[in-house]
Design an enzyme around this catalytic site. Sequence first.
Site, PDB file in Angstrom:
ATOM      1  N   HIS A  41       0.849  -1.193   0.000  1.00 41.75           N
ATOM      2  CA  HIS A  41       0.000   0.000   0.000  1.00 41.75           C
ATOM      3  C   HIS A  41       0.885   1.242   0.000  1.00 41.75           C
ATOM      4  O   HIS A  41       1.732   1.429   0.883  1.00 41.75           O
ATOM      5  CB  HIS A  41      -0.932  -0.009   1.215  1.00 41.75           C
ATOM      6  CG  HIS A  41      -1.987  -1.065   1.108  1.00 41.75           C
ATOM      7  ND1 HIS A  41      -2.403  -1.832   2.164  1.00 41.75           N
ATOM      8  CD2 HIS A  41      -2.704  -1.485   0.026  1.00 41.75           C
ATOM      9  CE1 HIS A  41      -3.347  -2.673   1.743  1.00 41.75           C
ATOM     10  NE2 HIS A  41      -3.544  -2.493   0.452  1.00 41.75           N
TER      11      HIS A  41
ATOM     12  N   GLU B 223       1.724   3.793   3.064  1.00 39.41           N
ATOM     13  CA  GLU B 223       2.219   3.278   4.341  1.00 39.41           C
ATOM     14  C   GLU B 223       3.741   3.361   4.373  1.00 39.41           C
ATOM     15  O   GLU B 223       4.453   2.364   4.350  1.00 39.41           O
ATOM     16  CB  GLU B 223       1.690   1.845   4.536  1.00 39.41           C
ATOM     17  CG  GLU B 223       0.155   1.836   4.592  1.00 39.41           C
ATOM     18  CD  GLU B 223      -0.484   0.464   4.405  1.00 39.41           C
ATOM     19  OE1 GLU B 223       0.244  -0.534   4.373  1.00 39.41           O
ATOM     20  OE2 GLU B 223      -1.732   0.406   4.277  1.00 39.41           O
TER      21      GLU B 223
ATOM     22  N   ARG C 270      -3.297   4.775  -2.038  1.00 38.86           N
ATOM     23  CA  ARG C 270      -3.158   3.422  -1.482  1.00 38.86           C
ATOM     24  C   ARG C 270      -2.849   2.364  -2.552  1.00 38.86           C
ATOM     25  O   ARG C 270      -2.048   1.461  -2.354  1.00 38.86           O
ATOM     26  CB  ARG C 270      -4.471   3.065  -0.785  1.00 38.86           C
ATOM     27  CG  ARG C 270      -4.636   1.606  -0.378  1.00 38.86           C
ATOM     28  CD  ARG C 270      -6.006   1.427   0.277  1.00 38.86           C
ATOM     29  NE  ARG C 270      -6.395   0.046   0.458  1.00 38.86           N
ATOM     30  CZ  ARG C 270      -6.196  -0.652   1.573  1.00 38.86           C
ATOM     31  NH1 ARG C 270      -5.586  -0.100   2.598  1.00 38.86           N
ATOM     32  NH2 ARG C 270      -6.605  -1.886   1.661  1.00 38.86           N
TER      33      ARG C 270
ATOM     34  N   ASN D  73      -3.372  -5.660  -2.384  1.00 40.94           N
ATOM     35  CA  ASN D  73      -3.617  -6.625  -1.303  1.00 40.94           C
ATOM     36  C   ASN D  73      -5.051  -7.171  -1.324  1.00 40.94           C
ATOM     37  O   ASN D  73      -5.525  -7.733  -0.337  1.00 40.94           O
ATOM     38  CB  ASN D  73      -3.307  -5.995   0.063  1.00 40.94           C
ATOM     39  CG  ASN D  73      -2.854  -7.028   1.072  1.00 40.94           C
ATOM     40  OD1 ASN D  73      -2.208  -8.014   0.701  1.00 40.94           O
ATOM     41  ND2 ASN D  73      -3.203  -6.827   2.331  1.00 40.94           N
ATOM     42  N   ARG D  74      -5.724  -7.005  -2.436  1.00 41.53           N
ATOM     43  CA  ARG D  74      -6.994  -7.680  -2.711  1.00 41.53           C
ATOM     44  C   ARG D  74      -6.912  -8.434  -4.043  1.00 41.53           C
ATOM     45  O   ARG D  74      -7.904  -8.926  -4.524  1.00 41.53           O
ATOM     46  CB  ARG D  74      -8.157  -6.674  -2.783  1.00 41.53           C
ATOM     47  CG  ARG D  74      -8.381  -5.849  -1.537  1.00 41.53           C
ATOM     48  CD  ARG D  74      -8.902  -6.686  -0.377  1.00 41.53           C
ATOM     49  NE  ARG D  74      -9.223  -5.847   0.779  1.00 41.53           N
ATOM     50  CZ  ARG D  74      -8.335  -5.408   1.667  1.00 41.53           C
ATOM     51  NH1 ARG D  74      -7.059  -5.752   1.548  1.00 41.53           N
ATOM     52  NH2 ARG D  74      -8.700  -4.657   2.693  1.00 41.53           N
TER      53      ARG D  74
ATOM     54  N   HIS E  19       2.812  -3.597   6.777  1.00 43.19           N
ATOM     55  CA  HIS E  19       1.838  -2.550   6.469  1.00 43.19           C
ATOM     56  C   HIS E  19       1.799  -1.559   7.633  1.00 43.19           C
ATOM     57  O   HIS E  19       2.468  -1.731   8.638  1.00 43.19           O
ATOM     58  CB  HIS E  19       0.438  -3.169   6.313  1.00 43.19           C
ATOM     59  CG  HIS E  19       0.253  -3.989   5.077  1.00 43.19           C
ATOM     60  ND1 HIS E  19      -0.536  -3.590   4.025  1.00 43.19           N
ATOM     61  CD2 HIS E  19       0.748  -5.207   4.725  1.00 43.19           C
ATOM     62  CE1 HIS E  19      -0.520  -4.513   3.085  1.00 43.19           C
ATOM     63  NE2 HIS E  19       0.254  -5.515   3.480  1.00 43.19           N
ATOM     64  N   SER E  20       0.961  -0.528   7.484  1.00 46.20           N
ATOM     65  CA  SER E  20       0.587   0.287   8.632  1.00 46.20           C
ATOM     66  C   SER E  20      -0.854   0.723   8.400  1.00 46.20           C
ATOM     67  O   SER E  20      -1.317   0.724   7.256  1.00 46.20           O
ATOM     68  CB  SER E  20       1.495   1.516   8.760  1.00 46.20           C
ATOM     69  OG  SER E  20       1.208   2.493   7.783  1.00 46.20           O
ATOM     70  N   TYR E  21      -1.627   1.048   9.455  1.00 48.10           N
ATOM     71  CA  TYR E  21      -1.160   1.146  10.808  1.00 48.10           C
ATOM     72  C   TYR E  21      -2.118   0.387  11.727  1.00 48.10           C
ATOM     73  O   TYR E  21      -3.101  -0.169  11.236  1.00 48.10           O
ATOM     74  CB  TYR E  21      -1.077   2.636  11.216  1.00 48.10           C
ATOM     75  CG  TYR E  21      -2.403   3.387  11.187  1.00 48.10           C
ATOM     76  CD1 TYR E  21      -3.164   3.548  12.344  1.00 48.10           C
ATOM     77  CD2 TYR E  21      -2.894   3.948  10.004  1.00 48.10           C
ATOM     78  CE1 TYR E  21      -4.368   4.246  12.314  1.00 48.10           C
ATOM     79  CE2 TYR E  21      -4.090   4.634   9.982  1.00 48.10           C
ATOM     80  CZ  TYR E  21      -4.830   4.783  11.130  1.00 48.10           C
ATOM     81  OH  TYR E  21      -6.020   5.455  11.088  1.00 48.10           O
TER      82      TYR E  21
ATOM     83  N   TYR F  36     -11.301  -7.815  10.257  1.00 46.02           N
ATOM     84  CA  TYR F  36     -12.463  -7.950   9.379  1.00 46.02           C
ATOM     85  C   TYR F  36     -12.055  -8.841   8.222  1.00 46.02           C
ATOM     86  O   TYR F  36     -10.868  -8.922   7.885  1.00 46.02           O
ATOM     87  CB  TYR F  36     -12.883  -6.585   8.834  1.00 46.02           C
ATOM     88  CG  TYR F  36     -11.708  -5.766   8.368  1.00 46.02           C
ATOM     89  CD1 TYR F  36     -11.135  -5.975   7.110  1.00 46.02           C
ATOM     90  CD2 TYR F  36     -11.113  -4.823   9.204  1.00 46.02           C
ATOM     91  CE1 TYR F  36     -10.040  -5.254   6.696  1.00 46.02           C
ATOM     92  CE2 TYR F  36     -10.000  -4.100   8.794  1.00 46.02           C
ATOM     93  CZ  TYR F  36      -9.476  -4.314   7.541  1.00 46.02           C
ATOM     94  OH  TYR F  36      -8.378  -3.607   7.130  1.00 46.02           O
TER      95      TYR F  36
ATOM     96  N   GLU G  88       0.986  -4.938  10.936  1.00 41.73           N
ATOM     97  CA  GLU G  88       0.541  -3.538  10.859  1.00 41.73           C
ATOM     98  C   GLU G  88       1.358  -2.757  11.878  1.00 41.73           C
ATOM     99  O   GLU G  88       1.180  -2.897  13.083  1.00 41.73           O
ATOM    100  CB  GLU G  88      -0.957  -3.421  11.190  1.00 41.73           C
ATOM    101  CG  GLU G  88      -1.882  -4.162  10.226  1.00 41.73           C
ATOM    102  CD  GLU G  88      -2.131  -3.398   8.934  1.00 41.73           C
ATOM    103  OE1 GLU G  88      -1.621  -2.265   8.783  1.00 41.73           O
ATOM    104  OE2 GLU G  88      -2.844  -3.962   8.070  1.00 41.73           O
TER     105      GLU G  88
HETATM  106 ZN   LIG Z   1      -1.647  -1.794   4.071  1.00 40.27          ZN
END
Ligand SMILES: [Zn+2]
Length: 482
Positions: free
Chosen positions: A246, A249, A301, A319-320, A372-374, A424, A446
């Site tokens: 992303h 980040e 992103r 990331n999808r 990743h963050s956060y 989620y 994260e």
């Molecule tokens: Zn991320």
Amino acid sequence: MEPWPRVFVLLAVTAAVLCTPLVNDLEPGKEWPPRNSVKQPLDEVNEPAKLQAIPEEETATGDPINDNLDIPEPEAQILTKTAFDDKVDYTGAQVWKVETNKNSIWLTIMRLRRRNLISTWAGNHSYVDVFIKPNAIENVTRVFQRENISYEVVIDDLQKRINEENPPLDENDIELQDRQGHRMTWKQYHRLSDIHDFMDYLAKTYPAIVSVKTIGHSYEGRDLKVLRISNGNPTNKAVFIDGGIHAREWISPATVTYFINQFAENFDVESDDIKNIDWYFLPVVNPDGYEYTHVGDRLWRKNRKPGVLGRNCIGTDLNRNFGYRWGGKGASSNPCSDIFRGSRAFSEPESRAVSEFISSSAAKFSAYLTYHSYGQYLLYPWGYDNALPPDHRDLDVVGKNIAQAIRQAGGTTYQVGSSSGLLYPASGGSDDWAKGQGIKYTYTIELRDTGRYGFVLPTTQIIPVAQESLAGLRVLAKQLHA
Ligand SMILES: [Zn+2]
């Protein structure tokens, strides 16, 4: 634990939510072995009819929330300029931390989001961070007051935070850059060219242990550079670590490059745990997006490949886009969405290059870490749904040991759990795909913080974050030798 309200799924998915006998036969620094035949995509990918179905959340409530289907989002473009030479200005935009102890609050947040008055950054069971454009603040304040929703203004002028985030280096650091042979400092968030030059510098300086390979190119043609550190021991296990999936980040590539620097510069005095592992690092999976966050929109992103709607809605959430249960929950089919899953699994050159490299490599990967963050979470699969892999207890125990080491090193608390359970469901993540490839210790990490600065973490935190993260990484390395 109470079952998740379906509305939460919809809301939270927009939130921000990571041995080589053949390789080691080669002299370090030389060309790596050619790819074996690439494995076939997993079965899940080959079920187009099932995957094309509208995710259940969209039809689950009486309220017709067609988030994934509302193609044009004109209001969402207010802060999004398409011209590269023209930076998006976040003056007056705010971030609020909102308590979400009642379902009705989720419904309100969903409604506001649908009207493009807010977007959601990060959240879990008890709170969500919402980003509010300046012209919506009055409106949202009124709604929250009327509905008795408590919140805290965490960032009262986002542009101010952005302006203060990445100050220029002082003279000493500039002098250091000139002396050390590369420009990386970990006192600043660096542009891609500094990161790539640093990797090349290490390969040139330490050819006995470090090598660099371009494993593919981004949509705009930038290199996807992997750096390997190996002592050539043929019994080594391998670890793959990536960052910057992303774009916004920034702490992620900064942390991954810190690991690289630590291991490469101090290899001789490193522990045997570290030395007897083959390390593969891809610090910037999404170089187009990363560069765009420096020159166009700090809060971008996705990657930068135009969607079917052309320049109006650009980018896929990498990331999808990975091919394990692609197209399921927590990913959008709307190209304008920040969590757009892409037109099919591995439709994007960046995710495809990562998957092809890992699956065709002669290295036997035992761990996959994606930074990743956060939010300060250590997350293990599965992400696609509230389910757990058979060895989830191992992942939980090691995750908690890593978290403990991080806390001891830097005083920072990480929550440990499965990503779908703790946060989620989100399908198409790189972690699920890696786990599906049989890589045992797979974690999405994260990094800091929990929302005070969110994505705009000041540069003074780079070294503390990287150091505590390194303490966690050492625990994993030790585990691989157990
Ligand atoms: Zn991320």
